[in-house]
Design an enzyme around this catalytic site. Structure first.
Site, PDB file in Angstrom:
ATOM      1  N   ARG A 124      -1.481   8.984   2.472  1.00  0.00           N
ATOM      2  CA  ARG A 124      -0.371   8.092   2.127  1.00  0.00           C
ATOM      3  C   ARG A 124       0.962   8.813   2.268  1.00  0.00           C
ATOM      4  NH1 ARG A 124      -0.515   5.172  -3.726  1.00  0.00           N
ATOM      5  NH2 ARG A 124       0.004   7.261  -4.466  1.00  0.00           N
ATOM      6  N   ASN A 164     -13.796   0.139  -3.083  1.00  0.00           N
ATOM      7  CA  ASN A 164     -12.944  -0.046  -1.906  1.00  0.00           C
ATOM      8  C   ASN A 164     -13.309   0.980  -0.837  1.00  0.00           C
ATOM      9  OD1 ASN A 164     -10.969  -0.631  -0.053  1.00  0.00           O
ATOM     10  ND2 ASN A 164      -9.283   0.248  -1.259  1.00  0.00           N
ATOM     11  N   ASP A 165     -14.405   0.653  -0.121  1.00  0.00           N
ATOM     12  CA  ASP A 165     -14.845   1.521   0.974  1.00  0.00           C
ATOM     13  C   ASP A 165     -14.221   0.955   2.250  1.00  0.00           C
ATOM     14  OD1 ASP A 165     -16.180   3.070   2.727  1.00  0.00           O
ATOM     15  OD2 ASP A 165     -18.192   2.677   1.973  1.00  0.00           O
ATOM     16  N   ARG A 223      -3.039  13.159 -10.189  1.00  0.00           N
ATOM     17  CA  ARG A 223      -3.660  11.847  -9.959  1.00  0.00           C
ATOM     18  C   ARG A 223      -5.184  11.966  -9.879  1.00  0.00           C
ATOM     19  NH1 ARG A 223       0.373   8.039  -8.653  1.00  0.00           N
ATOM     20  NH2 ARG A 223       2.333   9.031  -8.108  1.00  0.00           N
ATOM     21  N   ARG A 230      21.813  -2.808 -12.994  1.00  0.00           N
ATOM     22  CA  ARG A 230      22.606  -2.438 -11.802  1.00  0.00           C
ATOM     23  C   ARG A 230      23.251  -3.707 -11.268  1.00  0.00           C
ATOM     24  NH1 ARG A 230      17.572   0.865 -10.005  1.00  0.00           N
ATOM     25  NH2 ARG A 230      17.913   2.735 -11.241  1.00  0.00           N
TER      26      ARG A 230
HETATM   27  N1  LIG Z   1     -10.393   0.685   2.270  1.00  0.00           N
HETATM   28  C1  LIG Z   1      -9.468   1.558   2.649  1.00  0.00           C
HETATM   29  N2  LIG Z   1      -9.732   2.393   3.680  1.00  0.00           N
HETATM   30  C2  LIG Z   1      -8.841   3.312   4.065  1.00  0.00           C
HETATM   31  N3  LIG Z   1      -7.615   3.489   3.512  1.00  0.00           N
HETATM   32  C3  LIG Z   1      -7.287   2.684   2.477  1.00  0.00           C
HETATM   33  C4  LIG Z   1      -8.180   1.679   1.996  1.00  0.00           C
HETATM   34  N4  LIG Z   1      -7.583   1.037   0.955  1.00  0.00           N
HETATM   35  C5  LIG Z   1      -6.364   1.611   0.812  1.00  0.00           C
HETATM   36  N5  LIG Z   1      -6.185   2.602   1.723  1.00  0.00           N
HETATM   37  C6  LIG Z   1      -5.007   3.489   1.860  1.00  0.00           C
HETATM   38  O1  LIG Z   1      -5.056   4.368   0.730  1.00  0.00           O
HETATM   39  C7  LIG Z   1      -3.738   4.683   0.282  1.00  0.00           C
HETATM   40  C8  LIG Z   1      -3.615   4.331  -1.201  1.00  0.00           C
HETATM   41  O2  LIG Z   1      -3.629   2.920  -1.383  1.00  0.00           O
HETATM   42  P1  LIG Z   1      -2.612   2.190  -2.385  1.00  0.00           P
HETATM   43  O3  LIG Z   1      -1.257   2.788  -2.260  1.00  0.00           O
HETATM   44  O4  LIG Z   1      -2.796   0.731  -2.176  1.00  0.00           O
HETATM   45  O5  LIG Z   1      -3.264   2.651  -3.802  1.00  0.00           O
HETATM   46  P2  LIG Z   1      -2.825   2.277  -5.309  1.00  0.00           P
HETATM   47  O6  LIG Z   1      -4.112   2.098  -6.049  1.00  0.00           O
HETATM   48  O7  LIG Z   1      -1.884   1.129  -5.298  1.00  0.00           O
HETATM   49  O8  LIG Z   1      -2.088   3.591  -5.793  1.00  0.00           O
HETATM   50  P3  LIG Z   1      -0.952   3.752  -6.977  1.00  0.00           P
HETATM   51  O9  LIG Z   1      -1.643   3.428  -8.272  1.00  0.00           O
HETATM   52  O10 LIG Z   1      -0.574   5.215  -6.861  1.00  0.00           O
HETATM   53  O11 LIG Z   1       0.178   2.829  -6.655  1.00  0.00           O
HETATM   54  C9  LIG Z   1      -2.771   3.895   1.157  1.00  0.00           C
HETATM   55  O12 LIG Z   1      -2.256   4.758   2.154  1.00  0.00           O
HETATM   56  C10 LIG Z   1      -3.662   2.798   1.760  1.00  0.00           C
HETATM   57  O13 LIG Z   1      -3.192   2.375   3.028  1.00  0.00           O
END
Ligand SMILES: Nc1ncnc2c1ncn2[C@@H]1O[C@H](COP(=O)(O)OP(=O)(O)OP(=O)(O)O)[C@@H](O)[C@H]1O
Length: 199
Positions: free
Chosen positions: A144, A178-179, A155, A51
């Site tokens: 999200r 990731n809690d 997913r 692009r």
């Molecule tokens: N420890 C947490 N507690 C609560 N919410 C969280 C936590 N970690 C991430 N999130 C939220 O969970 C959602 C998913 O996180 P994220 O988009 O970073 O995941 P990802 O693994 O990158 O997903 P993808 O592979 O689809 O890109 C987001 O809205 C994020 O803000």
């Protein structure tokens, strides 16, 4: 005297995997914000047209279909997929290019990519990001607000497979649950930047 081992001085790439919604992007954004010069992403190959403003080797390695398929045949890709009529992929060479710049190349890839990386000579460190439970993962994916219902269900199906594979002994060097985000960040940073772990 034995010749110096130059390979050991190259930064070891880091492979981050985990179900969609496990928090990879959230933690990676923090890492890149905290250490803007230390890490890099690999540049992908694509057969789509550039692009306006896009530069070869910066946004993408722009290539044609025949060259792309030749590289697939040569096992040159860690991951590749077709979107619409175009092919996209992460090449082994793109990771080595980052290494040559002295950057720790971060690969954010899914399970099949992890298996493929293990067949290469990249020798990265493997980190798996695990959601506290599939129920919480579902809440986060819905929270999200970026995916349609069918995509969320797909997913979640894929998440089961990723979590199952992560239990294979020796596949990952570290599994972070990731809690609590702040706790996960401390562990994440300690894995990616071990020398700063006590800071
Ligand atoms: N420890 C947490 N507690 C609560 N919410 C969280 C936590 N970690 C991430 N999130 C939220 O969970 C959602 C998913 O996180 P994220 O988009 O970073 O995941 P990802 O693994 O990158 O997903 P993808 O592979 O689809 O890109 C987001 O809205 C994020 O803000």
């Amino acid at each position: 005297m034995a010749p110096a081992d130059t390979t050991s001085t190259k930064p070891q790439p880091i492979v981050i995997s985990g179900p969609s919604g496990s928090g990879k992007s959230t933690l990676l954004k923090r890492l890149f914000d905290a250490y803007p010069d230390r890490f890099g992403f690999s540049v992908s190959h694509t057969t789509r047209q550039p692009r306006p403003g896009e530069q070869h080797a910066r946004e993408y390695y722009f290539t044609d279909r025949d060259s792309f398929l030749a590289l697939v045949k040569d096992n040159g890709f860690i991951e590749h997929a077709q979107f619409g009529s175009n092919l996209y992929g992460t090449s082994v060479q793109a990771v080595k290019d980052r290494q040559a710049e002295g950057k720790i190349c971060i690969l954010d890839i899914e399970m099949e990519g992890v298996k493929q990386v293990k067949k290469t000579d990249l020798k990265p460190r493997f980190l798996f990001l695990q959601p506290p439970s599939v129920e919480i993962l579902e809440q986060r994916l819905r929270g999200r607000g970026t995916d349609k219902e069918e995509a969320i269900l797909e997913r979640l199906r894929q998440a089961d497979k990723e979590i199952e594979y992560s239990k294979t002994p020796g596949v990952h060097d570290k599994i972070i649950v990731n809690d609590d985000l702040e706790k996960a960040w401390v562990e994440f940073k300690a894995f990616c930047v071990p020398e700063d772990a006590t800071k």
